[in-house]
Write a protein that holds these residues in place. Structure first.
Motif, mmCIF file in Angstrom:
data_model
loop_
_atom_site.group_PDB
_atom_site.id
_atom_site.type_symbol
_atom_site.label_atom_id
_atom_site.label_comp_id
_atom_site.label_asym_id
_atom_site.label_seq_id
_atom_site.Cartn_x
_atom_site.Cartn_y
_atom_site.Cartn_z
ATOM 1 N N LEU A 1 0.934 -1.078 0.126
ATOM 2 C CA LEU A 1 -0.023 -0.114 0.016
ATOM 3 C C LEU A 1 0.962 1.065 0.038
ATOM 4 C CD1 LEU A 1 -3.006 0.906 0.026
ATOM 5 C CD2 LEU A 1 -2.809 1.005 2.519
ATOM 6 N N ARG A 2 1.826 1.159 0.633
ATOM 7 C CA ARG A 2 2.958 2.295 0.748
ATOM 8 C C ARG A 2 3.296 2.623 -0.821
ATOM 9 N NH1 ARG A 2 5.648 1.461 5.335
ATOM 10 N NH2 ARG A 2 4.638 2.706 6.455
ATOM 11 N N THR A 3 3.838 1.488 -1.428
ATOM 12 C CA THR A 3 4.470 1.808 -2.862
ATOM 13 C C THR A 3 3.302 2.410 -3.720
ATOM 14 O OG1 THR A 3 4.216 -0.545 -3.121
ATOM 15 C CG2 THR A 3 6.244 0.151 -2.451
ATOM 16 N N TRP A 4 2.184 1.772 -3.545
ATOM 17 C CA TRP A 4 0.701 2.008 -4.206
ATOM 18 C C TRP A 4 0.698 3.750 -4.235
ATOM 19 C CZ3 TRP A 4 -4.358 3.454 -3.749
ATOM 20 C CH2 TRP A 4 -5.190 3.186 -4.875
ATOM 21 N N PHE A 5 0.886 4.135 -2.820
ATOM 22 C CA PHE A 5 0.560 5.452 -2.765
ATOM 23 C C PHE A 5 1.466 6.529 -3.318
ATOM 24 C CE2 PHE A 5 -3.085 4.700 0.238
ATOM 25 C CZ PHE A 5 -3.892 5.338 -0.259
ATOM 26 N N LYS A 6 2.815 5.973 -3.575
ATOM 27 C CA LYS A 6 4.043 6.569 -3.896
ATOM 28 C C LYS A 6 4.169 6.690 -5.240
ATOM 29 C CE LYS A 6 6.869 6.339 -0.003
ATOM 30 N NZ LYS A 6 8.094 5.788 0.774
ATOM 31 N N ARG A 7 3.441 6.137 -6.046
ATOM 32 C CA ARG A 7 3.113 6.223 -7.608
ATOM 33 C C ARG A 7 3.139 7.729 -8.201
ATOM 34 N NH1 ARG A 7 -1.028 1.878 -9.918
ATOM 35 N NH2 ARG A 7 -0.253 0.058 -8.886
ATOM 36 N N LYS A 8 3.758 7.825 -9.203
ATOM 37 C CA LYS A 8 3.692 9.249 -9.852
ATOM 38 C C LYS A 8 2.758 9.257 -10.740
ATOM 39 C CE LYS A 8 7.230 10.905 -7.654
ATOM 40 N NZ LYS A 8 7.216 11.582 -6.286
ATOM 41 N N GLY A 9 1.857 10.296 -10.869
ATOM 42 C CA GLY A 9 0.800 10.303 -11.825
ATOM 43 C C GLY A 9 1.389 11.256 -12.969
ATOM 44 N N THR A 10 0.917 12.584 -12.759
ATOM 45 C CA THR A 10 1.046 13.565 -13.707
ATOM 46 C C THR A 10 2.545 13.912 -13.848
ATOM 47 O OG1 THR A 10 0.737 15.304 -12.403
ATOM 48 C CG2 THR A 10 -1.085 14.466 -13.385
ATOM 49 N N PRO A 11 3.122 14.115 -15.088
ATOM 50 C CA PRO A 11 4.574 14.393 -15.236
ATOM 51 C C PRO A 11 4.845 16.247 -14.788
ATOM 52 C CG PRO A 11 3.528 14.653 -17.358
ATOM 53 C CD PRO A 11 2.453 14.197 -16.288
ATOM 54 N N GLY A 12 5.789 16.450 -14.494
ATOM 55 C CA GLY A 12 6.162 17.654 -14.032
ATOM 56 C C GLY A 12 6.218 17.659 -12.558
ATOM 57 N N LYS A 13 6.459 19.208 -12.009
ATOM 58 C CA LYS A 13 6.432 19.318 -10.583
ATOM 59 C C LYS A 13 5.519 18.815 -9.509
ATOM 60 C CE LYS A 13 9.361 23.418 -11.106
ATOM 61 N NZ LYS A 13 9.357 24.863 -10.947
ATOM 62 N N THR A 14 4.134 18.645 -10.293
ATOM 63 C CA THR A 14 2.948 18.296 -9.540
ATOM 64 C C THR A 14 3.177 16.742 -9.125
ATOM 65 O OG1 THR A 14 1.711 18.162 -11.293
ATOM 66 C CG2 THR A 14 1.516 20.052 -10.235
ATOM 67 N N GLY A 15 3.279 15.981 -10.263
ATOM 68 C CA GLY A 15 3.321 14.548 -9.560
ATOM 69 C C GLY A 15 2.005 14.031 -8.989
ATOM 70 N N GLY A 16 2.272 12.810 -8.239
ATOM 71 C CA GLY A 16 1.047 12.245 -7.531
ATOM 72 C C GLY A 16 0.047 11.755 -8.363
ATOM 73 N N TRP A 17 -1.090 11.834 -7.743
ATOM 74 C CA TRP A 17 -2.406 11.318 -8.189
ATOM 75 C C TRP A 17 -2.943 12.296 -9.301
ATOM 76 C CZ3 TRP A 17 -5.575 7.557 -5.267
ATOM 77 C CH2 TRP A 17 -4.976 6.752 -4.408
ATOM 78 N N VAL A 18 -4.035 11.610 -10.257
ATOM 79 C CA VAL A 18 -4.672 12.146 -11.562
ATOM 80 C C VAL A 18 -6.120 12.118 -11.278
ATOM 81 C CG1 VAL A 18 -2.654 11.997 -12.936
ATOM 82 C CG2 VAL A 18 -4.537 10.319 -12.933
ATOM 83 N N ASP A 19 -6.910 13.169 -11.782
ATOM 84 C CA ASP A 19 -8.252 13.338 -11.757
ATOM 85 C C ASP A 19 -8.515 12.782 -12.751
ATOM 86 O OD1 ASP A 19 -10.849 13.993 -11.257
ATOM 87 O OD2 ASP A 19 -10.451 16.217 -11.112
ATOM 88 N N CYS A 20 -9.321 11.493 -12.874
ATOM 89 C CA CYS A 20 -9.828 10.963 -14.134
ATOM 90 C C CYS A 20 -11.021 12.095 -14.807
ATOM 91 C CB CYS A 20 -10.114 9.743 -13.969
ATOM 92 S SG CYS A 20 -9.053 8.753 -13.594
ATOM 93 N N ASN A 21 -11.748 12.677 -13.939
ATOM 94 C CA ASN A 21 -12.665 13.594 -14.669
ATOM 95 C C ASN A 21 -12.459 14.980 -15.228
ATOM 96 O OD1 ASN A 21 -14.657 11.618 -14.108
ATOM 97 N ND2 ASN A 21 -15.183 12.485 -12.117
ATOM 98 N N ALA A 22 -10.834 15.212 -15.110
ATOM 99 C CA ALA A 22 -10.420 16.177 -15.626
ATOM 100 C C ALA A 22 -9.290 16.138 -16.678
ATOM 101 C CB ALA A 22 -9.713 17.164 -14.760
ATOM 102 N N PRO A 23 -9.634 15.609 -17.989
ATOM 103 C CA PRO A 23 -8.695 15.326 -18.864
ATOM 104 C C PRO A 23 -8.075 16.585 -19.622
ATOM 105 C CG PRO A 23 -10.860 14.926 -19.782
ATOM 106 C CD PRO A 23 -11.086 15.266 -18.299
ATOM 107 N N ILE A 24 -6.978 16.572 -20.079
ATOM 108 C CA ILE A 24 -6.238 17.246 -20.965
ATOM 109 C C ILE A 24 -6.292 16.856 -22.283
ATOM 110 C CG2 ILE A 24 -4.031 18.567 -21.339
ATOM 111 C CD1 ILE A 24 -3.248 17.982 -18.395
ATOM 112 N N LYS A 25 -6.959 17.839 -23.350
ATOM 113 C CA LYS A 25 -7.273 17.410 -24.486
ATOM 114 C C LYS A 25 -6.620 18.205 -25.493
ATOM 115 C CE LYS A 25 -11.677 15.131 -23.694
ATOM 116 N NZ LYS A 25 -12.859 14.873 -24.162
#
Length: 134
Positions: free
Chosen positions: A65-89
């Motif tokens: 669970l610890r490694t699952w939460f440390k995953r990197k989502g978005t590129p750049g400085k923000t990193g972390g989790w992504v919002d699936c309801n806010a796509p970049i098109k």
């Protein structure tokens, strides 16, 4: 003098840890009755017969669970989790997702559906009124 050397060799060989004890050390964190019982059963050949020590090392590095939460989502400085309801098109195609959580003054149309990686946005959510329902 020769007998003293032989005695020292025997003492050192006795302290050598056998395979069952090494496996039990990896499976159990601290000394316990469960650990010593497992060592006895291993020496009797009842458990861990076909288990190789390399498999135990791979088992230790599997995702927690610890490694699952440390995953990197978005590129750049923000990193972390992504919002699936806010796509970049771009040109009508989804090229990424905004990071989970809103910036100061930002408004979004839908309730956020956060996932650890953009690949997880393709899996349907459990909610029926928000998130990916298809």
């Amino acid at each position: 003098m020769i007998s003293l050397i032989n005695i020292l060799k025997e003492i050192l060989e006795e302290e050598k840890r056998d395979r069952c004890l090494r496996i039990a050390d990896r499976k159990f964190d601290k000394p316990s009755a469960y650990k010593s019982g497992a060592v006895v059963r291993c020496r009797q050949g009842k458990i861990w017969k076909d288990l190789k020590e390399e498999e135990l090392i791979k088992e230790k590095t599997k995702e927690t669970l610890r490694t699952w939460f440390k995953r990197k989502g978005t590129p750049g400085k923000t990193g972390g989790w992504v919002d699936c309801n806010a796509p970049i098109k771009k040109d009508g195609k989804t090229v990424g997702y905004k990071p989970c959580g809103r910036q100061k003054g930002e408004k979004r149309a839908k309730y956020p559906s956060c996932r650890p990686t953009p690949a997880q946005c393709k899996t349907p959510g459990k909610g029926t009124k928000w998130g990916k329902t298809k």
